[in-house]
Design an enzyme around this catalytic site. Structure first.
Site, short mmCIF file in Angstrom:
data_model
loop_
_atom_site.label_atom_id
_atom_site.label_comp_id
_atom_site.label_asym_id
_atom_site.label_seq_id
_atom_site.Cartn_x
_atom_site.Cartn_y
_atom_site.Cartn_z
N SER A 143 148.28 107.14 61.25
CA SER A 143 146.92 107.12 60.98
C SER A 143 146.56 105.38 60.94
CB SER A 143 146.38 107.74 59.61
OG SER A 143 145.27 107.44 59.34
N TYR A 156 148.47 108.89 51.15
CA TYR A 156 148.50 109.45 52.67
C TYR A 156 148.77 108.04 53.62
CZ TYR A 156 145.99 110.69 57.01
OH TYR A 156 145.64 111.02 58.45
N LYS A 160 151.93 107.39 56.10
CA LYS A 160 151.38 107.44 57.71
C LYS A 160 152.28 106.12 58.09
CE LYS A 160 149.55 111.03 58.63
NZ LYS A 160 150.15 112.10 59.74
#
Length: 295
Positions: A143, A156, A160
């Protein structure tokens, strides 16, 4: 092909397009809520039913990617069902967004376990099969939240960016067996992006632009990386945003300074940092870098 988190969104789109292209697909999804709490396994079976209705071949799997035994079970199901495993798409994910000073250990741990450990677990189980075959493709969803940065996503983003580094290591370690490893940073409206907080006109405009980005737009890149056509592509990071495909840079030195006498605090302060400061990376977020409307 094994696609994790394929009950909806990007994973389902990839599974459907892969089946249309003739691949047999293991559709993995535990039917979890956005924050990772298991709710129902119906999503995986619904995707399988849709694939079979159009003449494709698929089986449903409800194992958990964050558990090594779950990863081993889904890989075994792929081999038992179809005789081999040529490609894995590590797509499963959850979100537990909040600003770092409010983030609990549990929320950090849960997100890292699904994204980073999940990618490791499934890849590690698949590699044993792929090494025997002498070929295989591992495709991981990273991401721009990790590659560039975003607010309120420390868990997150860390996971990622870790996925991107893991992918590069896999590409290096496994090329002798003809196994390749690549990342895709997808832009698409899905269950996960629907959780983005809208608290300003600018954020609302960004969300409205994202709603126009279909998950189906991600599938062609994933299918290329899974196919024989992509056999020479490994260790790369791509981003897909609507009709745009990007090759993303990977960290390299951008500028250096050298001092024959070595450095001390004073010389670092007076010489090194002033020379390097002009090349500092801005404290920006993904939306600052991808600031134009998608085509």
């Amino acid at each position: 092909m094994l696609v994790t988190g394929a009950g909806g969104g990007i994973g389902r789109a990839i599974a459907m397009e892969a089946a249309k292209a003739g691949a047999s697909v293991v559709v993995n999804d535990i039917g979890a809520s956005l924050d990772g709490r298991r709710e129902s396994s119906a999503a995986a079976q619904d995707a399988v039913t849709a694939i079979e209705a159009m003449g494709g071949s698929a089986v449903a799997n409800g194992d958990d990617v964050s558990e090594p035994a779950g990863a081993q079970a889904m890989v075994k199901q792929a081999v038992d069902s179809f005789g081999r495993l040529d490609a894995v798409v590590n797509n499963a994910g959850i979100l537990r967004d909040c600003f770092f000073h409010k983030m609990s250990f549990e929320d950090f741990d849960a997100v890292v376990k699904v994204h980073l450990y999940g990618t490791f677990n499934v890849s590690r189980a698949a590699v044993d099969v792929m090494r025997e075959q002498g070929s295989g493709s591992l495709i991981h969803m990273t991401s721009t939240s990790g590659l560039i940065g975003n607010l309120a996503q420390a868990n997150y983003s860390a996971a990622k960016l870790g996925v991107a580094a893991l992918s590069k290591s896999l590409a290096l370690d496994l090329r002798r067996w003809g196994i390749r490893s690549n990342c895709i940073a997808p832009f698409a409206w899905s269950r996960m992006t629907s959780s983005i907080k809208v608290d300003s006109p600018e954020q609302e405009e960004r969300v409205n632009r994202m709603k126009e980005m279909s998950p189906e737009k991600i599938a062609p890149m994933a299918l290329y990386l899974a196919s024989d056509a992509g056999a020479e592509t490994t260790g790369q990071i791509f981003a897909v945003r609507n009709n745009e495909i990007f090759l993303v840079s990977q960290p390299r030195p951008v500028r250096s300074v050298q001092r024959s006498k070595g450095w001390d605090l004073d010389s670092v302060t007076s010489h090194a940092i002033p020379a390097l400061r002009g090349s500092y990376v801005p404290l920006d977020v993904s939306a600052d870098v991808f600031c134009w409307d998608p085509v």
